[in-house]
Design a protein around this motif. Structure first.
Motif, PDB file in Angstrom:
ATOM      1  N   TYR A  46       0.835  -1.210   0.000  1.00  0.00           N
ATOM      2  CA  TYR A  46       0.000   0.000   0.000  1.00  0.00           C
ATOM      3  C   TYR A  46       0.872   1.264   0.000  1.00  0.00           C
ATOM      4  CZ  TYR A  46      -3.256   3.576   1.684  1.00  0.00           C
ATOM      5  OH  TYR A  46      -3.997   4.725   1.822  1.00  0.00           O
ATOM      6  N   SER A  47       1.858   1.289   0.886  1.00  0.00           N
ATOM      7  CA  SER A  47       2.702   2.488   0.962  1.00  0.00           C
ATOM      8  C   SER A  47       3.817   2.485  -0.077  1.00  0.00           C
ATOM      9  CB  SER A  47       3.313   2.623   2.362  1.00  0.00           C
ATOM     10  OG  SER A  47       2.299   2.858   3.316  1.00  0.00           O
ATOM     11  N   LEU A  48       4.381   1.306  -0.346  1.00  0.00           N
ATOM     12  CA  LEU A  48       5.523   1.238  -1.270  1.00  0.00           C
ATOM     13  C   LEU A  48       5.115   1.574  -2.700  1.00  0.00           C
ATOM     14  CD1 LEU A  48       8.557   0.485  -1.455  1.00  0.00           C
ATOM     15  CD2 LEU A  48       7.848  -1.851  -1.990  1.00  0.00           C
ATOM     16  N   LEU A  49       3.902   1.143  -3.062  1.00  0.00           N
ATOM     17  CA  LEU A  49       3.452   1.332  -4.453  1.00  0.00           C
ATOM     18  C   LEU A  49       2.475   2.503  -4.578  1.00  0.00           C
ATOM     19  CD1 LEU A  49       2.970  -2.473  -5.309  1.00  0.00           C
ATOM     20  CD2 LEU A  49       5.021  -1.073  -5.559  1.00  0.00           C
ATOM     21  N   ALA A  50       2.563   3.450  -3.646  1.00  0.00           N
ATOM     22  CA  ALA A  50       1.619   4.570  -3.635  1.00  0.00           C
ATOM     23  C   ALA A  50       2.006   5.665  -4.621  1.00  0.00           C
ATOM     24  CB  ALA A  50       1.496   5.146  -2.223  1.00  0.00           C
ATOM     25  N   GLY A  51       3.012   5.403  -5.413  1.00  0.00           N
ATOM     26  CA  GLY A  51       3.324   6.353  -6.479  1.00  0.00           C
ATOM     27  C   GLY A  51       4.183   7.535  -6.080  1.00  0.00           C
ATOM     28  N   GLY A  52       5.245   7.306  -5.338  1.00  0.00           N
ATOM     29  CA  GLY A  52       6.193   8.374  -5.039  1.00  0.00           C
ATOM     30  C   GLY A  52       6.944   8.766  -6.306  1.00  0.00           C
ATOM     31  N   LYS A  53       7.792   9.777  -6.192  1.00  0.00           N
ATOM     32  CA  LYS A  53       8.479  10.278  -7.379  1.00  0.00           C
ATOM     33  C   LYS A  53       9.708   9.440  -7.736  1.00  0.00           C
ATOM     34  CE  LYS A  53       8.435  14.415  -5.431  1.00  0.00           C
ATOM     35  NZ  LYS A  53       7.393  14.509  -4.391  1.00  0.00           N
ATOM     36  N   ARG A  54      10.081   8.516  -6.832  1.00  0.00           N
ATOM     37  CA  ARG A  54      11.200   7.593  -7.079  1.00  0.00           C
ATOM     38  C   ARG A  54      12.505   8.331  -7.332  1.00  0.00           C
ATOM     39  NH1 ARG A  54       7.733   4.442  -4.674  1.00  0.00           N
ATOM     40  NH2 ARG A  54       6.276   3.317  -6.016  1.00  0.00           N
ATOM     41  N   VAL A  55      12.690   9.456  -6.676  1.00  0.00           N
ATOM     42  CA  VAL A  55      13.914  10.236  -6.844  1.00  0.00           C
ATOM     43  C   VAL A  55      15.126   9.443  -6.348  1.00  0.00           C
ATOM     44  CG1 VAL A  55      15.151  12.286  -6.033  1.00  0.00           C
ATOM     45  CG2 VAL A  55      12.744  12.459  -6.693  1.00  0.00           C
ATOM     46  N   ARG A  56      14.989   8.794  -5.186  1.00  0.00           N
ATOM     47  CA  ARG A  56      16.142   8.087  -4.608  1.00  0.00           C
ATOM     48  C   ARG A  56      16.610   6.918  -5.488  1.00  0.00           C
ATOM     49  NH1 ARG A  56      12.740  10.208  -1.604  1.00  0.00           N
ATOM     50  NH2 ARG A  56      13.269  11.571   0.138  1.00  0.00           N
ATOM     51  N   PRO A  57      15.700   6.014  -5.893  1.00  0.00           N
ATOM     52  CA  PRO A  57      16.187   4.949  -6.781  1.00  0.00           C
ATOM     53  C   PRO A  57      16.730   5.471  -8.105  1.00  0.00           C
ATOM     54  CG  PRO A  57      13.799   4.740  -6.348  1.00  0.00           C
ATOM     55  CD  PRO A  57      14.318   5.783  -5.440  1.00  0.00           C
ATOM     56  N   ALA A  58      16.132   6.534  -8.629  1.00  0.00           N
ATOM     57  CA  ALA A  58      16.649   7.093  -9.887  1.00  0.00           C
ATOM     58  C   ALA A  58      18.076   7.592  -9.691  1.00  0.00           C
ATOM     59  CB  ALA A  58      15.739   8.223 -10.379  1.00  0.00           C
ATOM     60  N   LEU A  59      18.350   8.228  -8.536  1.00  0.00           N
ATOM     61  CA  LEU A  59      19.709   8.678  -8.229  1.00  0.00           C
ATOM     62  C   LEU A  59      20.674   7.498  -8.141  1.00  0.00           C
ATOM     63  CD1 LEU A  59      18.952  11.338  -5.462  1.00  0.00           C
ATOM     64  CD2 LEU A  59      20.191  11.791  -7.592  1.00  0.00           C
ATOM     65  N   CYS A  60      20.219   6.423  -7.534  1.00  0.00           N
ATOM     66  CA  CYS A  60      21.051   5.236  -7.363  1.00  0.00           C
ATOM     67  C   CYS A  60      21.451   4.653  -8.716  1.00  0.00           C
ATOM     68  CB  CYS A  60      20.280   4.213  -6.520  1.00  0.00           C
ATOM     69  SG  CYS A  60      21.208   2.726  -6.112  1.00  0.00           S
ATOM     70  N   LEU A  61      20.480   4.511  -9.605  1.00  0.00           N
ATOM     71  CA  LEU A  61      20.757   3.963 -10.941  1.00  0.00           C
ATOM     72  C   LEU A  61      21.666   4.892 -11.739  1.00  0.00           C
ATOM     73  CD1 LEU A  61      17.173   2.664 -11.924  1.00  0.00           C
ATOM     74  CD2 LEU A  61      19.056   1.359 -10.903  1.00  0.00           C
ATOM     75  N   ALA A  62      21.394   6.189 -11.651  1.00  0.00           N
ATOM     76  CA  ALA A  62      22.193   7.161 -12.425  1.00  0.00           C
ATOM     77  C   ALA A  62      23.645   7.165 -11.961  1.00  0.00           C
ATOM     78  CB  ALA A  62      21.578   8.556 -12.307  1.00  0.00           C
ATOM     79  N   ALA A  63      23.862   7.071 -10.638  1.00  0.00           N
ATOM     80  CA  ALA A  63      25.237   7.068 -10.112  1.00  0.00           C
ATOM     81  C   ALA A  63      25.973   5.812 -10.564  1.00  0.00           C
ATOM     82  CB  ALA A  63      25.217   7.155  -8.588  1.00  0.00           C
ATOM     83  N   CYS A  64      25.266   4.686 -10.588  1.00  0.00           N
ATOM     84  CA  CYS A  64      25.872   3.423 -11.024  1.00  0.00           C
ATOM     85  C   CYS A  64      26.312   3.515 -12.484  1.00  0.00           C
ATOM     86  CB  CYS A  64      24.860   2.287 -10.836  1.00  0.00           C
ATOM     87  SG  CYS A  64      25.455   0.668 -11.357  1.00  0.00           S
ATOM     88  N   GLU A  65      25.441   4.079 -13.312  1.00  0.00           N
ATOM     89  CA  GLU A  65      25.768   4.201 -14.736  1.00  0.00           C
ATOM     90  C   GLU A  65      26.869   5.235 -14.973  1.00  0.00           C
ATOM     91  OE1 GLU A  65      21.741   2.670 -16.957  1.00  0.00           O
ATOM     92  OE2 GLU A  65      21.669   4.684 -16.120  1.00  0.00           O
ATOM     93  N   LEU A  66      26.889   6.268 -14.145  1.00  0.00           N
ATOM     94  CA  LEU A  66      27.915   7.325 -14.311  1.00  0.00           C
ATOM     95  C   LEU A  66      29.330   6.770 -14.134  1.00  0.00           C
ATOM     96  CD1 LEU A  66      28.667  10.296 -14.707  1.00  0.00           C
ATOM     97  CD2 LEU A  66      28.343  10.642 -12.253  1.00  0.00           C
ATOM     98  N   VAL A  67      29.508   5.830 -13.202  1.00  0.00           N
ATOM     99  CA  VAL A  67      30.855   5.289 -12.966  1.00  0.00           C
ATOM    100  C   VAL A  67      31.151   4.056 -13.828  1.00  0.00           C
ATOM    101  CG1 VAL A  67      30.929   6.168 -10.592  1.00  0.00           C
ATOM    102  CG2 VAL A  67      30.114   3.824 -11.014  1.00  0.00           C
ATOM    103  N   GLY A  68      30.231   3.730 -14.755  1.00  0.00           N
ATOM    104  CA  GLY A  68      30.522   2.648 -15.697  1.00  0.00           C
ATOM    105  C   GLY A  68      29.768   1.348 -15.459  1.00  0.00           C
TER     106      GLY A  68
END
Lengths: 288, 288
Positions: A30-52
């Motif tokens: 209910y709370s996890l899938l309530a449609g947040g902006k997902r800023v934190r996971p997006a940052l995590c993925l972007a940082a991973c891709e930035l370093v290769g």
């Protein structure tokens, strides 16, 4: 950003499926899938891709960070904490499932975050996974999120809260987990120590930025625009940046943090850094 | 056993020191250092040594398991859960520190358990550490401790709770974390898959044994003898083994579980297995 959010939502949906006991899984979902902006996971993925690294190396960690964020919202909203009954435009978890299940849903999400990183991170050397888990745990506990929340609670209604204490609260309540998100991505993607530290600095700046903007929005927007109760900082007599600095100086501070954050990205490939630049601007200029 | 408990207490004391913010660390230490019997960490260390590891390889994990156990006690005692005000002969955490700090102390202990394993486990291949973290997390979440507590809460006052449901509750509320303790020790100590699975079976049996004995003690001992409120299962109208089977049949069931547990240890070096045999007998014959 919208594309990333869609694949993150899909991964979260798959990670926490409906199982027995149904009530606790429904409460978590209910709370996890309530449609947040997902800023934190997006940052995590972007940082991973930035370093290769590639997206799949960091996806379980990205989901874990969002689980932790959700856990902190569920527990912060409890009657014994901020006693909030509206979140992302919906009744809070304890309103729907009861206080006892809400406490347990938070606990389960906290534990599951670590299970998910440990079990589902594939094609990454285990030493990196261990380091990432240590970083995430530190971002949550008595030197992270919890430290911020406890000092926040103890400061409510006090008149002598100064800028230093306010910054302590925000750095811990907000910036630590954003820092965790970015640093986990950088570690799992195989970043050098120097790269990890630059991204850590970037994340601290945007973490504080996130909270300064939140404070500004709380006094300048309506509940409907925010999808949560507006003006609640004033009602709770909480110290905020607008209260200490005024709206204009708060906006200047936000701009300074955004600039400093983006300077950390100067040494990286400009094209690969674009998502992190965009995320910093998104946090700075968001309207809810 | 007493010697192990002393070194475990020393390690716990060192792991969670007094730091800022003082209140949250005091709250964590209040419950963590309240003098439990340290059965779970002792099991973790003994399993590690049984498969050829040494104590130091499993000490951070042993402390982590005790942190998780303490977290579950703090949250279970909350007014919205079992609403208990006495634990180990002392006022419960929320009575001393307030409900909000008690929720946060539990969260912080949960997170710190993972930090401690990830950061402080030395001289163990990281792949084993990752596997151990996955096992511990699973023992806590919606398929472990939390599952047991949520089904327990939802069953209170119901008349149709049968043996199967009762066993589900106990396996999850109690046995899963004891299983985690033993399995973590075996993994970190370098046990083979076969050894790990035998020890898992041993742990499941003594986990259920632990709870059957707990149920028996609740109806046969006084609050003073137990150091916690006696007879509370009856008052809360909880289903227990004595209630479903009677005291005598419950005692027979306990003996059967103890025997089955010890049979799992038959293939191991008898001298090295002695601590686990002693721990099973201790759980079976304890008086509080």
């Amino acid at each position: 950003m919208r594309q990333k959010a869609a694949s993150i939502n899909q991964a979260l949906e798959a990670a926490v499926s409906v199982r027995e006991p149904a009530k606790i899984h429904e409460s978590m979902r209910y709370s996890l899938l309530a449609g947040g902006k997902r800023v934190r996971p997006a940052l995590c993925l972007a940082a991973c891709e930035l370093v290769g690294g590639n997206e799949s190396m960091a996806m379980p960690a990205a989901c874990a960070v969002e689980m932790i964020h959700t856990m902190s919202l569920i527990h912060d909203d409890l009657p014994c904490m901020d006693n909030d009954d509206l979140r992302r435009g919906k009744p809070t978890n304890h309103i729907v499932f009861g206080e006892n299940v809400a406490v347990l849903a938070g606990d389960a999400l906290l534990a599951f975050a670590f299970e998910h990183i440990a079990v589902s991170t594939l094609n990454v050397p285990p030493a990196r996974v261990v380091r990432a888990i240590g970083e995430l745990a530190k971002a949550i506990g008595a030197e992270g999120l919890v430290a911020g929340q406890v000092v926040d609670i103890c400061s409510e209604g006090l008149s002598e809260v100064d800028l230093e204490k306010l910054e302590f609260i925000h750095v811990h309540k907000t910036a630590k987990l954003l820092e965790g998100a970015v640093v986990l991505g950088a570690i799992l993607g195989g970043g050098t120590d120097e790269e990890v530290e630059k991204l850590r600095k970037y994340a601290r700046d945007i973490g504080l930025l996130f909270q300064v903007v939140d404070d500004i929005l709380d006094v300048t927007k309506s509940s409907q625009e925010l999808g949560k109760t507006a003006g609640k900082d004033l009602v709770a007599d909480k110290v905020t940046y607008p209260k200490l600095l005024g709206i204009e100086k708060s906006r200047e501070f936000a701009q300074k943090l955004n600039k400093e954050a983006q300077e950390q990205l100067a040494g990286f490939d400009h094209e690969k850094a674009a998502p992190l630049i965009a995320l910093a601007n998104y946090i700075a200029y968001r309207q809810n």
